[in-house]
Design an enzyme around this catalytic site. Structure first.
Site, PDB file in Angstrom:
ATOM      1  CE1 TYR A  55      -2.977  -3.264   1.349  1.00  0.00           C
ATOM      2  CE2 TYR A  55      -4.135  -1.729  -0.095  1.00  0.00           C
ATOM      3  CZ  TYR A  55      -4.038  -2.975   0.512  1.00  0.00           C
ATOM      4  OH  TYR A  55      -5.005  -3.919   0.265  1.00  0.00           O
ATOM      5  CD  GLN A  92     -16.483  -2.399  -7.204  1.00  0.00           C
ATOM      6  OE1 GLN A  92     -16.346  -3.587  -6.910  1.00  0.00           O
ATOM      7  NE2 GLN A  92     -16.659  -1.995  -8.460  1.00  0.00           N
ATOM      8  CG  HIS A 110     -13.985  -2.134  -1.901  1.00  0.00           C
ATOM      9  ND1 HIS A 110     -13.798  -2.595  -3.184  1.00  0.00           N
ATOM     10  CD2 HIS A 110     -15.056  -2.820  -1.419  1.00  0.00           C
ATOM     11  CE1 HIS A 110     -14.708  -3.533  -3.442  1.00  0.00           C
ATOM     12  NE2 HIS A 110     -15.491  -3.666  -2.384  1.00  0.00           N
ATOM     13  CG  LEU A 205     -11.652  -0.998 -22.527  1.00  0.00           C
ATOM     14  CD1 LEU A 205     -11.710   0.385 -23.148  1.00  0.00           C
ATOM     15  CD2 LEU A 205     -10.245  -1.277 -22.007  1.00  0.00           C
ATOM     16  CD  GLU A 206     -12.596  -6.391 -21.230  1.00  0.00           C
ATOM     17  OE1 GLU A 206     -11.991  -6.423 -22.319  1.00  0.00           O
ATOM     18  OE2 GLU A 206     -12.100  -6.816 -20.178  1.00  0.00           O
ATOM     19  CB  ALA A 222     -13.874   5.684 -18.161  1.00  0.00           C
TER      20      ALA A 222
HETATM   21  N1  APR Z   1     -12.289   2.707 -19.332  1.00  0.00           N
HETATM   22  C1  APR Z   1     -13.330   1.977 -18.876  1.00  0.00           C
HETATM   23  N2  APR Z   1     -13.207   0.734 -18.356  1.00  0.00           N
HETATM   24  C2  APR Z   1     -11.965   0.217 -18.280  1.00  0.00           C
HETATM   25  C3  APR Z   1     -10.815   0.920 -18.729  1.00  0.00           C
HETATM   26  C4  APR Z   1     -11.020   2.222 -19.269  1.00  0.00           C
HETATM   27  N3  APR Z   1     -10.001   2.962 -19.733  1.00  0.00           N
HETATM   28  N4  APR Z   1      -9.730   0.124 -18.532  1.00  0.00           N
HETATM   29  C5  APR Z   1     -10.181  -1.018 -17.976  1.00  0.00           C
HETATM   30  N5  APR Z   1     -11.512  -0.968 -17.838  1.00  0.00           N
HETATM   31  C6  APR Z   1     -12.398  -1.989 -17.280  1.00  0.00           C
HETATM   32  C7  APR Z   1     -11.942  -3.414 -17.517  1.00  0.00           C
HETATM   33  O1  APR Z   1     -12.442  -3.889 -18.770  1.00  0.00           O
HETATM   34  C8  APR Z   1     -12.584  -4.153 -16.338  1.00  0.00           C
HETATM   35  O2  APR Z   1     -13.885  -4.623 -16.685  1.00  0.00           O
HETATM   36  O3  APR Z   1     -12.413  -1.820 -15.889  1.00  0.00           O
HETATM   37  C9  APR Z   1     -12.706  -3.076 -15.262  1.00  0.00           C
HETATM   38  C10 APR Z   1     -11.740  -3.266 -14.110  1.00  0.00           C
HETATM   39  O4  APR Z   1     -12.071  -4.479 -13.486  1.00  0.00           O
HETATM   40  P1  APR Z   1     -11.190  -4.959 -12.222  1.00  0.00           P
HETATM   41  O5  APR Z   1      -9.741  -4.841 -12.563  1.00  0.00           O
HETATM   42  O6  APR Z   1     -11.750  -6.273 -11.787  1.00  0.00           O
HETATM   43  O7  APR Z   1     -11.477  -3.839 -11.113  1.00  0.00           O
HETATM   44  P2  APR Z   1     -12.772  -3.698 -10.220  1.00  0.00           P
HETATM   45  O8  APR Z   1     -13.977  -4.204 -10.925  1.00  0.00           O
HETATM   46  O9  APR Z   1     -12.795  -2.295  -9.707  1.00  0.00           O
HETATM   47  O10 APR Z   1     -12.438  -4.688  -8.987  1.00  0.00           O
HETATM   48  C11 APR Z   1     -13.371  -4.717  -7.912  1.00  0.00           C
HETATM   49  O11 APR Z   1     -11.877  -6.161  -6.691  1.00  0.00           O
HETATM   50  O12 APR Z   1      -9.687  -6.653  -6.220  1.00  0.00           O
HETATM   51  C12 APR Z   1     -10.831  -6.075  -5.707  1.00  0.00           C
HETATM   52  O13 APR Z   1     -10.984  -4.448  -4.041  1.00  0.00           O
HETATM   53  C13 APR Z   1     -10.629  -4.627  -5.380  1.00  0.00           C
HETATM   54  O14 APR Z   1     -12.183  -2.798  -5.621  1.00  0.00           O
HETATM   55  C14 APR Z   1     -11.591  -3.904  -6.299  1.00  0.00           C
HETATM   56  C15 APR Z   1     -12.621  -4.964  -6.628  1.00  0.00           C
END
Ligand code: APR
Length: 238
Positions: A55, A92, A110, A205-206, A222
């Site tokens: 961290y 989150q 979180h 993004l997807e 985004a």
């Molecule tokens: N614009 C929009 N979406 C994006 C971009 C972008 N530039 N880049 C990546 N993404 C999308 C990815 O396609 C993915 O679906 O953002 C998402 C990120 O997913 P994760 O990496 O799983 O992150 P998140 O969903 O926030 O994770 C939730 O999991 O590990 C724990 O505590 C952690 O808060 C986190 C939680």
């Protein structure tokens, strides 16, 4: 007509274009680190220095001049400022980019990277320096009792009652930049649909794990999709 209520959920994807790592993308944090080693209470009990270091690196990166809110963060702050009804932003993310963009009605479910929690007194304080086993609690002065104020796997996210209350009454639920892999956040779209009112939108993004539960989808970065969506909502609703 009562002003319609909006709940927004954001994940790591909204901060990606600000230079912060996501978790499950190919270049994400969990592609090079194990959750069990750095993001659980057991990891902290077993090797606190390793968890603090994980961290400390993320905190230093967040505080570097290279990291700033992007157009998506700014668009959500504009929506809060200009929408005539309630807007609640549930993130989150543990970064402070929504605050720096101007969002105020915000819940960090979180926790927050820039806060410390004392295991001795429970005090939560702003914390921007490296955290070590000789750091002093700003509330009680104890040494070596601080942990980052972040919710680890296996712990209960924060302010869930307030979040479920808002989901139960919202007219629009927008999920932005999250893969829909982690509960309870991944279940929010079903909660919103269950209130019988909400129009549900995914901006990512997807397509996410829960994409089939959304009424509307827009896929792309985004910084492109969120400002366009906010402009549409403010000019002609949904
Ligand atoms: N614009 C929009 N979406 C994006 C971009 C972008 N530039 N880049 C990546 N993404 C999308 C990815 O396609 C993915 O679906 O953002 C998402 C990120 O997913 P994760 O990496 O799983 O992150 P998140 O969903 O926030 O994770 C939730 O999991 O590990 C724990 O505590 C952690 O808060 C986190 C939680």
């Amino acid at each position: 007509m009562k002003s319609r209520r909006i709940v927004i959920l954001t994940g790591a994807g909204i901060s990606k274009e600000s230079g912060l790592d996501t978790f499950r993308d190919a270049d994400g944090l969990w592609a090079r680190l194990r959750i069990e080693d750095v993001a659980t209470p057991e990891a902290f009990a077993r090797d606190p220095a390793r968890v603090q270091d994980f961290y400390n690196h993320r905190r230093a990166n967040l505080l570097s001049t290279a990291v700033a809110p992007n157009a998506a963060h700014l668009a959500l702050a504009r929506l809060e400022a200009e929408w005539p009804g309630e807007v609640l932003l549930v993130t989150q993310n543990i970064d402070d980019l929504h605050e720096r963009a101007g969002s105020g009605k915000l819940i960090h479910m979180h926790g927050e990277l820039l806060k410390a929690r004392c295991l001795a007194c429970g005090g939560v304080n702003a914390w921007r320096a490296p955290m070590t086993d000789v750091s002093l609690c700003p509330s009680c002065g104890a040494e070596g009792t601080l942990r980052v104020h972040v919710v680890w796997f296996g712990e209960m996210p924060l302010e869930m009652d307030r979040i479920y209350e808002a989901l139960g009454a919202c007219d629009l639920f927008v999920s932005i930049g999250t893969s829909g892999n982690v509960y309870p956040a991944a279940g929010f779209v079903a909660e919103a649909r269950g209130n019988g009112l909400a129009h549900t939108v995914e901006l990512n993004l997807e397509s996410s794990e829960g994409h089939s539960l959304f009424d509307e989808h827009h896929y792309g970065p985004a910084t492109v999709e969120v400002p366009a969506f906010v402009e549409r909502i403010l000019s002609r609703g949904w």
